[in-house]
Design a protein around this motif. Structure first.
Motif, short mmCIF file in Angstrom:
data_model
loop_
_atom_site.label_atom_id
_atom_site.label_comp_id
_atom_site.label_asym_id
_atom_site.label_seq_id
_atom_site.Cartn_x
_atom_site.Cartn_y
_atom_site.Cartn_z
N ARG A 46 5.92 -2.01 -1.63
CA ARG A 46 4.94 -1.73 -3.05
C ARG A 46 5.99 -1.70 -4.03
O ARG A 46 7.15 -1.07 -4.05
CB ARG A 46 4.08 -0.68 -2.90
CG ARG A 46 2.68 -0.89 -3.44
CD ARG A 46 1.84 0.14 -3.34
NE ARG A 46 0.43 -0.02 -3.62
CZ ARG A 46 -0.06 0.23 -4.94
NH1 ARG A 46 0.54 0.86 -5.69
NH2 ARG A 46 -1.38 -0.06 -5.22
N CYS A 83 -8.79 -4.15 -0.42
CA CYS A 83 -8.39 -3.73 0.59
C CYS A 83 -9.16 -2.72 1.66
O CYS A 83 -10.15 -1.90 1.12
CB CYS A 83 -6.91 -2.82 0.59
SG CYS A 83 -6.49 -2.39 2.12
N ARG A 98 -7.56 6.14 4.21
CA ARG A 98 -6.55 6.37 3.16
C ARG A 98 -5.47 7.26 3.57
O ARG A 98 -4.44 7.21 2.90
CB ARG A 98 -7.36 6.71 2.08
CG ARG A 98 -8.19 5.72 1.53
CD ARG A 98 -7.55 4.34 1.20
NE ARG A 98 -8.50 3.26 0.85
CZ ARG A 98 -8.25 1.92 1.14
NH1 ARG A 98 -7.31 1.66 1.92
NH2 ARG A 98 -8.91 0.94 0.92
N PHE A 109 -2.92 4.29 -1.17
CA PHE A 109 -3.22 3.49 -2.21
C PHE A 109 -4.68 3.20 -2.38
O PHE A 109 -5.38 3.26 -1.25
CB PHE A 109 -2.22 2.56 -2.77
CG PHE A 109 -1.01 2.92 -2.88
CD1 PHE A 109 -0.59 3.69 -3.93
CD2 PHE A 109 0.19 2.72 -2.08
CE1 PHE A 109 0.81 4.18 -3.99
CE2 PHE A 109 1.32 3.00 -2.00
CZ PHE A 109 1.74 4.00 -3.17
N ARG A 110 -5.15 2.55 -3.32
CA ARG A 110 -6.61 2.25 -3.30
C ARG A 110 -6.87 0.92 -4.06
O ARG A 110 -7.67 0.95 -4.97
CB ARG A 110 -7.40 3.39 -4.30
CG ARG A 110 -7.19 4.76 -4.07
CD ARG A 110 -8.47 5.01 -3.09
NE ARG A 110 -8.32 6.46 -2.68
CZ ARG A 110 -7.71 6.93 -1.87
NH1 ARG A 110 -6.80 6.42 -1.22
NH2 ARG A 110 -7.50 8.33 -1.70
N CYS A 111 -6.12 -0.18 -3.33
CA CYS A 111 -6.49 -1.72 -3.88
C CYS A 111 -8.00 -1.97 -3.85
O CYS A 111 -8.31 -1.80 -2.58
CB CYS A 111 -5.51 -2.53 -3.47
SG CYS A 111 -3.78 -1.75 -3.58
N ASP A 113 1.01 -0.48 6.55
CA ASP A 113 0.79 -0.88 5.21
C ASP A 113 1.97 -0.26 4.22
O ASP A 113 2.11 -1.06 2.97
CB ASP A 113 -0.64 0.00 4.84
CG ASP A 113 -1.63 -0.72 5.44
OD1 ASP A 113 -1.59 -1.77 6.06
OD2 ASP A 113 -2.49 0.22 6.01
S1 SF4 Z 1 -2.58 -1.42 2.48
FE1 SF4 Z 1 -1.72 -2.52 0.62
S2 SF4 Z 1 -3.47 -3.49 -0.26
FE2 SF4 Z 1 -4.43 -2.01 0.96
S3 SF4 Z 1 -4.45 -0.17 -0.38
FE3 SF4 Z 1 -2.38 -0.04 0.56
S4 SF4 Z 1 -1.11 -1.10 -0.83
FE4 SF4 Z 1 -3.27 -1.62 -1.27
#
Ligand code: SF4
Length: 479
Positions: free
Chosen positions: A284, A215, A221, A210-212, A252
């Protein structure tokens, strides 16, 4: 045949209550010992466990000193580096989130000789062996061929090619937990919230797809995962060696591939691990809300005690600004519905102080928490911090305005406003954010009084009844 013995001291800088063992340096140690060309003696000076790194340097006389530092630890890391320089000529190496985000800046500041960027096992192993070839003198020529490091050579900052990530995680040996001060890390604690257990941490995958925008990960990634068999073998060794009651899975996205997580759960049941261990994991909302009940039930049967989420905001616009289009407030709500129905504890963090967030949007988040007060076993709200290396850092051009000394002079706090006047802060309605934080804080106090303290007391009574009764009596009698 292995070459000479190299003495490496790892330093975990920082003080305060922090119960997560520094697994990163444990991985470096085990990887070195398995794949390095020499023999290695590794020691950890861990301030969180009460060690004095300067004293350890004097006694151990290391050939290389490796610091691990996130941004919040960086101030302490530089203070220690300055002191250690006075008593040792060993090269000072730093790895972790902060140097991964700002490698050149870290080297330019002059506290450390070499920064290791991102996933460090391969680079660090090559680096240690290269340094031993030059008798631990910094030889810029030899260092240039090592991927994933930064250093200074003739007044020039050199950042070498990107590091080589390890595709097959099962080739990494189990982390060398013999480095850890077990008196500190294995004492019973509430790392699994509201449950006092003798526990430790386990990482079964690296990276997150994901791309929060807030973070940063040293693991990139791309999600890479250990096989279920590797995970179970490590769990078995932990249960055997440490007599654990709890295990914090710190991936994660442990549940990203339901098939793999299910297989791990099945093996935990089959091998009798589930019956011994309680464990939390991060979830998530867009995964949990769209998964099958049977999947969550299987995890629960295998000992999953709680799931933790970053719900962030009840405003769709703010939530998607922070986390992307793939998740909605409806997913957050549906996740809580499902976990409540399946009797799994849900914990969540929220963010405010988000640029462009309106007073109405932060109020929606407070209302979401109020509405779900009973279904959230724990919650907190934090101000968004634009950490180096994050997307939000880039969006607001923080590189141009944040001086390196900020990280040394300011104690970063997720419960504080960001201290630098900038495009980032000028876009935040702090009056609304402060109001949200205060309201949620008072709800947290109420929540903790109602649940946390009672559960804590119950667990304390189970572990040390006499001592607990004495302490409670002393508290109420004002002794
Ligand atoms: S580790 Fe968590 S906060 Fe970071 S990008 Fe992934 S889902 Fe988002």
């Amino acid at each position: 045949m292995r070459g000479r013995e190299i003495k490496i001291l790892f330093v975990n800088p920082g003080r305060g209550i922090y119960d997560m063992p520094p697994l990163g340096v444990c991985y470096l140690s085990s990887y070195l010992k398995k794949y390095g060309a020499n023999t290695y003696k590794t020691v950890l000076a861990d301030e969180y466990a009460g060690h004095n790194p300067v004293k350890v340097v004097r006694q151990f006389e290391p050939d290389i000193i490796g610091f691990s530092s996130a941004t919040a630890q960086y101030q302490r890391a530089t203070d220690l580096a300055r002191k250690i320089r006075r008593v040792s000529d060993a090269p000072l190496v730093i790895g972790g989130l902060h140097p991964t985000a700002l490698p050149e800046q870290v080297i330019r500041e002059g506290f450390f000789d070499i920064a290791v960027v991102s996933e460090a096992e391969r680079s660090f192993t090559q680096l240690v062996d290269a340094l031993s070839e030059s008798d631990f003198a910094l030889d810029g020529g030899a260092l240039r061929d090592i991927p994933g490091i930064a250093f200074k050579s003739d007044d020039e900052i050199v950042l070498t090619q990107p590091p080589n990530f390890i595709d097959d995680l099962d080739t990494i040996p189990f982390p060398d937990r013999s480095l850890l001060d077990l008196k500190h890390y294995l004492r019973r604690n509430a790392a699994i919230r509201s449950m006092i257990t003798r526990n430790t941490t386990l990482m079964t995958s690296r990276g997150c797809p994901f791309r929060c925008i807030y973070c940063i990960s040293v693991h990139r990634r791309k999600l890479r995962e250990h096989s279920p068999e590797y995970v179970i073998e490590e769990m078995q060794s932990l249960v055997r060696d440490y007599n654990l009651e709890g295990l914090c899975i710190i991936d994660d996205t442990f549940i990203f591939h339901a098939k793999r997580a299910s297989r791990i759960a099945e093996l935990m049941l089959e091998k009798g691990i589930a019956q011994r261990l309680k464990w939390p994991c991060y979830g998530r909302a867009n995964i949990v809300s769209r998964s099958e009940d049977s999947f969550i039930n299987l995890l629960k049967q295998a000992g999953m005690a709680q799931m933790e989420f970053g719900f962030e905001s009840a405003s769709k616009r703010v939530l998607q600004f922070l986390k992307g289009k793939g998740v909605t407030p409806e997913d957050n709500e549906a996740t809580l519905d499902r976990l409540a129905r399946l009797d799994v504890r849900a914990l969540a963090t929220f963010l405010t102080g988000v640029p462009t967030e309106t007073a109405e949007e932060s109020r929606m988040t407070v209302e979401f928490i109020r509405r779900n007060f009973d279904r959230l076993a724990y919650f907190e709200i934090l101000y968004l911090v634009p950490y180096p290396g994050t997307k939000v850092w880039e969006m607001y051009h923080m590189d141009d305005i944040i001086s390196p000394s900020l990280w040394r002079n300011y104690k970063i706090g997720l419960n504080k406003r960001f201290p630098v006047d900038s495009e980032f802060t000028r876009n935040i309605d702090y009056e609304a954010a402060d109001k949200a934080v205060n309201e949620v804080l008072s709800m947290m106090v109420r929540k903790q009084k109602l649940t946390y303290n009672l559960r804590f007391l119950r667990d304390r009574l189970r572990i040390a009844p006499l001592d607990t009764v004495k302490k409670v009596a002393a508290h109420f009698l004002g002794l």
